[in-house]
Design a protein around this motif. Structure first.
Motif, short mmCIF file in Angstrom:
data_model
loop_
_atom_site.label_atom_id
_atom_site.label_comp_id
_atom_site.label_asym_id
_atom_site.label_seq_id
_atom_site.Cartn_x
_atom_site.Cartn_y
_atom_site.Cartn_z
N PHE A 1 -17.70 -1.31 0.11
CA PHE A 1 -16.62 -0.34 -0.09
C PHE A 1 -16.31 0.32 1.25
O PHE A 1 -17.17 0.98 1.84
CB PHE A 1 -17.01 0.67 -1.17
N MET A 2 -15.04 0.14 1.70
CA MET A 2 -14.66 0.54 3.05
C MET A 2 -13.23 1.06 3.08
O MET A 2 -12.37 0.57 2.33
CB MET A 2 -14.79 -0.65 4.01
N LEU A 3 -12.97 1.99 3.98
CA LEU A 3 -11.62 2.53 4.11
C LEU A 3 -10.66 1.50 4.71
O LEU A 3 -9.46 1.56 4.48
CB LEU A 3 -11.64 3.79 4.99
N LYS A 4 -11.19 0.53 5.47
CA LYS A 4 -10.35 -0.50 6.09
C LYS A 4 -10.13 -1.71 5.20
O LYS A 4 -9.40 -2.63 5.57
CB LYS A 4 -10.98 -0.96 7.41
N ALA A 5 -10.75 -1.73 4.04
CA ALA A 5 -10.63 -2.88 3.14
C ALA A 5 -9.18 -3.04 2.67
O ALA A 5 -8.42 -2.07 2.58
CB ALA A 5 -11.55 -2.72 1.94
N LYS A 6 -8.80 -4.27 2.34
CA LYS A 6 -7.44 -4.56 1.91
C LYS A 6 -7.31 -4.71 0.39
O LYS A 6 -6.22 -4.61 -0.15
CB LYS A 6 -6.94 -5.81 2.61
N THR A 7 -8.41 -4.97 -0.29
CA THR A 7 -8.36 -5.15 -1.74
C THR A 7 -8.67 -3.82 -2.43
O THR A 7 -9.72 -3.22 -2.18
CB THR A 7 -9.38 -6.21 -2.21
N ILE B 1 -11.27 2.23 -2.51
CA ILE B 1 -10.88 3.09 -3.63
C ILE B 1 -9.65 3.88 -3.18
O ILE B 1 -9.76 4.78 -2.35
CB ILE B 1 -12.02 4.04 -4.03
N ALA B 2 -8.51 3.50 -3.68
CA ALA B 2 -7.26 4.13 -3.23
C ALA B 2 -7.22 5.60 -3.66
O ALA B 2 -7.58 5.94 -4.79
CB ALA B 2 -6.06 3.38 -3.80
N HIS B 3 -6.79 6.46 -2.76
CA HIS B 3 -6.64 7.88 -3.07
C HIS B 3 -5.47 8.43 -2.25
O HIS B 3 -4.93 7.76 -1.37
CB HIS B 3 -7.93 8.65 -2.79
N SER B 4 -5.09 9.66 -2.53
CA SER B 4 -3.94 10.25 -1.84
C SER B 4 -4.26 10.49 -0.37
O SER B 4 -5.43 10.53 0.05
CB SER B 4 -3.55 11.57 -2.51
N LYS B 5 -3.22 10.68 0.41
CA LYS B 5 -3.37 10.94 1.83
C LYS B 5 -3.75 12.39 2.12
O LYS B 5 -3.89 12.77 3.28
CB LYS B 5 -2.08 10.57 2.56
N GLU B 6 -3.90 13.16 1.08
CA GLU B 6 -4.28 14.56 1.25
C GLU B 6 -5.72 14.71 1.74
O GLU B 6 -6.10 15.76 2.25
CB GLU B 6 -4.11 15.33 -0.07
N ILE B 7 -6.54 13.64 1.55
CA ILE B 7 -7.92 13.65 2.04
C ILE B 7 -8.15 12.39 2.86
O ILE B 7 -7.45 11.39 2.71
CB ILE B 7 -8.94 13.70 0.88
N ASP B 8 -9.14 12.45 3.75
CA ASP B 8 -9.42 11.26 4.57
C ASP B 8 -10.38 10.30 3.88
O ASP B 8 -10.36 9.10 4.15
CB ASP B 8 -9.96 11.67 5.94
N SER B 9 -11.23 10.82 3.00
CA SER B 9 -12.17 9.95 2.29
C SER B 9 -12.78 10.71 1.12
O SER B 9 -12.68 11.94 1.05
CB SER B 9 -13.29 9.47 3.22
N LEU B 10 -13.43 9.96 0.24
CA LEU B 10 -14.14 10.56 -0.89
C LEU B 10 -15.58 10.84 -0.51
O LEU B 10 -16.18 10.12 0.30
CB LEU B 10 -14.12 9.61 -2.09
#
Length: 236
Positions: A169-175, A209-218
């Motif tokens: 699980f990565m922020l740079k992942a495409k899936t 894990i897609a999330h809003s741009k209001e945060i940088d990560s979970l």
């Protein structure tokens, strides 16, 4: 035996509290060394614990002094001392934690993983101490009801379980997570709380894990919870 405040190089650790000690007695009694009762510990829980201890050929030790040493800042009535243990992972679905650094996070993740039926956790060193009482407390006793094993490197883990499908699980992942179908047996892989996973993990079936741009990560505990739920949602 004289016990001292926890340090990583000790060959024992302890569970602080009634619930944690029950989990120790029920699930890992073979590693039990001693159980201490505070003099003010009474009631049904005491009777139940005494019964379990008797079945194990043990008697509780009544001593308030040790509570001042091991649990001076906590409202604790029972302490379960146990010898540290090593376990073997089963060839089931795994959770893999690469360099976890926070005891509270690790314990919380253990509890979440157990709650969704993933009872095998690989931990890649360097990492936080699994037997730190803070980890044990945060796990709410789950540490006594799962299999975990430490590995010197991710490569060591991968070599041992080369039949597992790897999902870092990565922020740079495409899936995206909701687009992912998990093939069994799978390994859900998470990196360090601050740095995540290195880019070479993108060579596997990386997931975001897609999330809003209001945060940088979970927060990692939230991310693990979401991922495990999605991967196991057809089981429960």
């Amino acid at each position: 035996m004289k016990y001292e405040k926890y340090k990583k190089d000790l060959d024992y650790s302890y569970a602080l509290g009634i619930t944690l000690t029950f989990e120790l007695l029920i699930n890992k009694s073979q590693y039990l060394q001693d159980v201490y009762f505070h003099s003010s510990f009474n009631g049904e829980a005491k009777e139940k614990m005494e019964k379990i201890l008797k079945s194990l050929g043990k008697e509780p030790i009544i001593s308030d002094k040790i509570f001042n040493i091991l649990a001076s800042k906590e409202n604790v009535y029972v302490i379960g001392i146990f010898k540290k243990f090593t376990l073997k992972l089963q060839n089931n679905n795994h959770l893999v934690l690469v360099n976890p650094a926070n005891a509270g996070n690790l314990g919380t993740i253990m509890r979440t993983s157990l709650g969704f039926g993933i009872k095998d956790i690989a931990i890649i060193k360097p990492c936080v101490d699994v037997f730190d009482p803070k980890t044990i407390r945060a796990s709410m006793g789950a540490v006594f009801n799962i299999n975990f094993k430490l590995y010197d490197s991710f490569e060591d883990y991968k070599q041992q379980y080369n039949n597992h499908h790897l999902y870092p699980f990565m922020l740079k992942a495409k899936t995206k997570l909701h687009q992912t179908t998990f093939s069994k047996p799978f390994s859900l892989i998470f990196g360090n709380e601050a740095t995540g996973l290195p880019d070479n993990f993108l060579n596997y079936h990386s997931v975001i894990i897609a999330h809003s741009k209001e945060i940088d990560s979970l927060n990692i505990t939230n991310a693990v919870s979401i991922a495990i739920y999605e991967a196991t949602k057809n089981i429960y």
